[in-house]
Design a protein around this motif. Structure first.
Motif, PDB file in Angstrom:
ATOM      1  N   GLU A  10      45.861  55.684  48.628  1.00  0.00           N
ATOM      2  CA  GLU A  10      45.162  54.958  47.572  1.00  0.00           C
ATOM      3  C   GLU A  10      43.885  55.645  47.135  1.00  0.00           C
ATOM      4  O   GLU A  10      43.405  55.400  46.035  1.00  0.00           O
ATOM      5  N   ALA A  47      39.995  48.303  40.070  1.00  0.00           N
ATOM      6  CA  ALA A  47      41.439  48.464  39.900  1.00  0.00           C
ATOM      7  C   ALA A  47      42.138  48.703  41.234  1.00  0.00           C
ATOM      8  O   ALA A  47      43.248  48.216  41.447  1.00  0.00           O
ATOM      9  N   LEU A  48      41.506  49.440  42.135  1.00  0.00           N
ATOM     10  CA  LEU A  48      42.134  49.786  43.418  1.00  0.00           C
ATOM     11  C   LEU A  48      42.105  48.654  44.445  1.00  0.00           C
ATOM     12  O   LEU A  48      42.867  48.668  45.390  1.00  0.00           O
ATOM     13  N   ALA A  53      43.614  42.222  43.082  1.00  0.00           N
ATOM     14  CA  ALA A  53      44.828  42.385  42.262  1.00  0.00           C
ATOM     15  C   ALA A  53      45.305  41.074  41.636  1.00  0.00           C
ATOM     16  O   ALA A  53      45.657  41.059  40.453  1.00  0.00           O
ATOM     17  N   ASN A 129      53.752  48.090  42.722  1.00  0.00           N
ATOM     18  CA  ASN A 129      52.334  47.862  43.030  1.00  0.00           C
ATOM     19  C   ASN A 129      51.455  48.900  42.337  1.00  0.00           C
ATOM     20  O   ASN A 129      50.412  48.568  41.765  1.00  0.00           O
ATOM     21  N   THR A 130      51.873  50.149  42.360  1.00  0.00           N
ATOM     22  CA  THR A 130      51.107  51.216  41.724  1.00  0.00           C
ATOM     23  C   THR A 130      51.134  51.066  40.205  1.00  0.00           C
ATOM     24  O   THR A 130      50.123  51.301  39.541  1.00  0.00           O
ATOM     25  N   ILE A 133      48.485  48.696  39.264  1.00  0.00           N
ATOM     26  CA  ILE A 133      47.143  49.276  39.298  1.00  0.00           C
ATOM     27  C   ILE A 133      46.876  50.051  38.010  1.00  0.00           C
ATOM     28  O   ILE A 133      45.780  49.969  37.437  1.00  0.00           O
ATOM     29  N   SER A 136      46.146  47.504  35.445  1.00  0.00           N
ATOM     30  CA  SER A 136      44.818  46.924  35.653  1.00  0.00           C
ATOM     31  C   SER A 136      43.725  47.836  35.132  1.00  0.00           C
ATOM     32  O   SER A 136      42.799  47.384  34.455  1.00  0.00           O
TER      33      SER A 136
END
Length: 161
Positions: A10, A47-48, A53, A129-130, A133, A136
């Protein structure tokens, strides 16, 4: 079975550089100028953050920074610590983005697109999930651009320049 969380993946500078390029592209799509480099130091950790999230659910590019913050006051809790704790990660991502020509820094300290570009299909090839991100950070780019100045953006988030 325990699920391992790979913090190194990440915080990989190449991954973070790709996220920053996405942020800059989104920002430029909404503003008549490029984002100050300091905005990256807020956008990337937001974002991370896995714990933030869910705050992006039910949002889109039109939601706006102030509305997002109003709906989710938890964002501002320890936000300065989150930003300060990620300074090295963001700096390394900016360096790599500049060395790889994804981004460049102009004379006013703003990030501009470089000669290289991200493949458009890149996010679609990554995990769900990525992909979230990337969505986002795209939203943050739009929201930060619509907020106005860098100072206004930081003030909305309760951060000081």
């Amino acid at each position: 079975m325990a699920i391992a969380h790979d913090i190194y993946a990440e915080t990989n500078p190449a991954y973070c550089a790709a996220l920053l390029a996405t942020f800059v592209g989104a920002y430029r799509g909404r503003a008549d100028h490029d984002p100050d480099i300091s905005l990256c130091y807020a956008a990337l950790p937001l974002a991370l953050s896995g714990e933030l999230a869910p705050t992006f659910n039910s949002t889109d590019r039109r939601t706006g920074l102030l509305e997002w913050l109003r709906r989710n006051p938890v964002i501002q809790i320890r936000l300065a610590d989150r930003v300060n704790g990620s300074l090295d990660i963001v700096t390394e991502a900016i360096r790599l983005a500049c060395f790889s020509h994804l981004l460049a820094i102009d004379t006013d300290g703003r990030l501009i697109p470089g000669a290289a570009t991200l493949p458009k299909m890149l996010p679609k090839q990554l995990s769900e999930n990525t992909q979230q991100i990337f969505k986002s950070i795209d939203r943050l780019g739009h929201w930060f651009a619509l907020a106005g100045s860098t100072r206004t953006t930081f003030d909305m988030m309760g951060l000081e320049l």
